[in-house]
Motif scaffolding. Sequence first.
Motif, short mmCIF file in Angstrom:
data_model
loop_
_atom_site.label_atom_id
_atom_site.label_comp_id
_atom_site.label_asym_id
_atom_site.label_seq_id
_atom_site.Cartn_x
_atom_site.Cartn_y
_atom_site.Cartn_z
N MET A 60 1.43 -1.03 0.07
CA MET A 60 0.10 0.36 -0.14
C MET A 60 0.77 1.43 -0.39
SD MET A 60 -3.10 -0.53 -0.27
CE MET A 60 -4.69 -1.51 -0.07
N VAL A 61 0.48 2.37 -0.57
CA VAL A 61 1.17 2.94 -0.43
C VAL A 61 0.50 4.40 1.23
CG1 VAL A 61 0.99 5.97 -1.60
CG2 VAL A 61 0.77 3.80 -3.25
N GLU A 62 1.99 5.48 1.45
CA GLU A 62 1.60 5.55 2.41
C GLU A 62 1.65 7.00 2.51
OE1 GLU A 62 1.36 4.22 6.02
OE2 GLU A 62 0.95 2.12 4.86
N GLU A 63 2.95 7.16 1.32
CA GLU A 63 3.91 8.74 1.57
C GLU A 63 3.59 8.71 -0.30
OE1 GLU A 63 7.54 10.63 2.94
OE2 GLU A 63 6.85 9.35 3.72
N LEU A 64 3.18 10.39 -0.51
CA LEU A 64 3.98 10.85 -1.66
C LEU A 64 5.16 11.49 -1.39
CD1 LEU A 64 -0.05 12.79 -2.27
CD2 LEU A 64 0.80 10.83 -3.85
N GLY B 175 8.15 0.60 2.76
CA GLY B 175 10.08 0.87 2.23
C GLY B 175 10.43 1.41 0.87
N THR B 176 9.74 0.74 -0.08
CA THR B 176 10.17 0.93 -1.49
C THR B 176 9.43 2.68 -1.71
OG1 THR B 176 10.35 -1.32 -1.44
CG2 THR B 176 10.39 -0.55 -3.28
N LYS B 177 10.17 3.24 -2.51
CA LYS B 177 10.55 4.27 -2.85
C LYS B 177 10.41 3.78 -4.72
CE LYS B 177 11.81 7.17 0.20
NZ LYS B 177 13.80 8.44 0.48
N TYR B 178 9.12 4.50 -5.64
CA TYR B 178 9.22 4.53 -6.83
C TYR B 178 8.77 5.66 -7.44
CZ TYR B 178 7.52 -0.25 -6.09
OH TYR B 178 8.01 -1.88 -5.31
N GLY B 179 9.69 6.09 -8.78
CA GLY B 179 9.29 6.99 -8.95
C GLY B 179 8.47 7.38 -9.77
N ALA B 180 7.97 8.70 -10.78
CA ALA B 180 7.04 8.39 -11.50
C ALA B 180 6.80 9.83 -12.46
CB ALA B 180 5.91 7.96 -10.70
N LYS C 214 9.84 22.26 -7.67
CA LYS C 214 8.76 22.22 -8.72
C LYS C 214 7.13 21.92 -8.39
CE LYS C 214 11.83 21.05 -12.21
NZ LYS C 214 12.14 19.82 -12.47
N LYS C 215 7.03 21.91 -7.57
CA LYS C 215 5.15 21.51 -6.50
C LYS C 215 4.43 20.36 -7.16
CE LYS C 215 4.91 26.81 -4.43
NZ LYS C 215 4.25 27.88 -4.66
N LYS C 216 5.13 19.60 -7.65
CA LYS C 216 4.40 18.13 -8.01
C LYS C 216 4.95 17.06 -7.19
CE LYS C 216 7.07 17.35 -11.72
NZ LYS C 216 7.55 17.56 -13.75
N VAL C 217 3.94 16.12 -7.63
CA VAL C 217 4.23 14.61 -7.09
C VAL C 217 5.26 14.61 -8.21
CG1 VAL C 217 3.17 12.93 -6.66
CG2 VAL C 217 2.20 14.22 -6.05
N ILE C 218 6.38 13.38 -7.46
CA ILE C 218 7.09 12.32 -8.39
C ILE C 218 7.27 11.31 -8.00
CG2 ILE C 218 8.46 14.77 -9.28
CD1 ILE C 218 10.81 13.80 -6.94
N GLY C 219 6.37 10.56 -7.31
CA GLY C 219 6.61 9.40 -6.61
C GLY C 219 6.14 9.18 -5.74
N ILE C 220 5.79 7.72 -4.83
CA ILE C 220 5.34 7.37 -4.00
C ILE C 220 5.60 6.54 -3.06
CG2 ILE C 220 3.33 7.32 -4.70
CD1 ILE C 220 4.26 3.85 -4.45
N LYS C 221 6.26 6.27 -1.69
CA LYS C 221 6.90 5.52 -1.00
C LYS C 221 6.02 3.84 -0.85
CE LYS C 221 9.77 5.08 2.72
NZ LYS C 221 10.03 6.49 3.98
N THR C 222 5.53 3.62 -0.63
CA THR C 222 5.18 2.04 0.17
C THR C 222 4.98 2.54 1.69
OG1 THR C 222 6.38 0.99 -0.45
CG2 THR C 222 5.44 1.43 -2.24
N SER C 223 4.56 0.87 1.81
CA SER C 223 4.49 0.12 3.98
C SER C 223 5.40 -0.24 3.86
CB SER C 223 3.44 -0.57 4.13
OG SER C 223 3.06 -1.39 2.89
#
Length: 53
Positions: free
Chosen positions: A1-5, A22-27, A11-20
Motif C-alpha cells: 500500500m502507498v504510505e506517502e507521496l 519502504g520501497t520508493k517508486y519515481g513516476a 516544482k510543487k508536484k508529485v514525483i513518486g510514492i513510498k510504499t508501506s
Amino acid sequence: MVEELILDEEKKKVIGIKTSTGTKYGAKAVIITTGTALRGEIIIGELNILQDQ
C-alpha cells in the motif's frame, strides 16, 4: 500500500510514492483512487497484487 507521496517542493508536484515496505517508486504521473475503481488491486507495471477486502 502507498504510505506517502514523494514531492518536488521546488516544482510543487508529485514525483513518486513510498510504499508501506519502504520501497520508493519515481513516476512522471501518480493516479490516486479509492481502490474500489481497481477492485482492490495494486498495479505496478506488469505486477498486479490483489488485496483482501
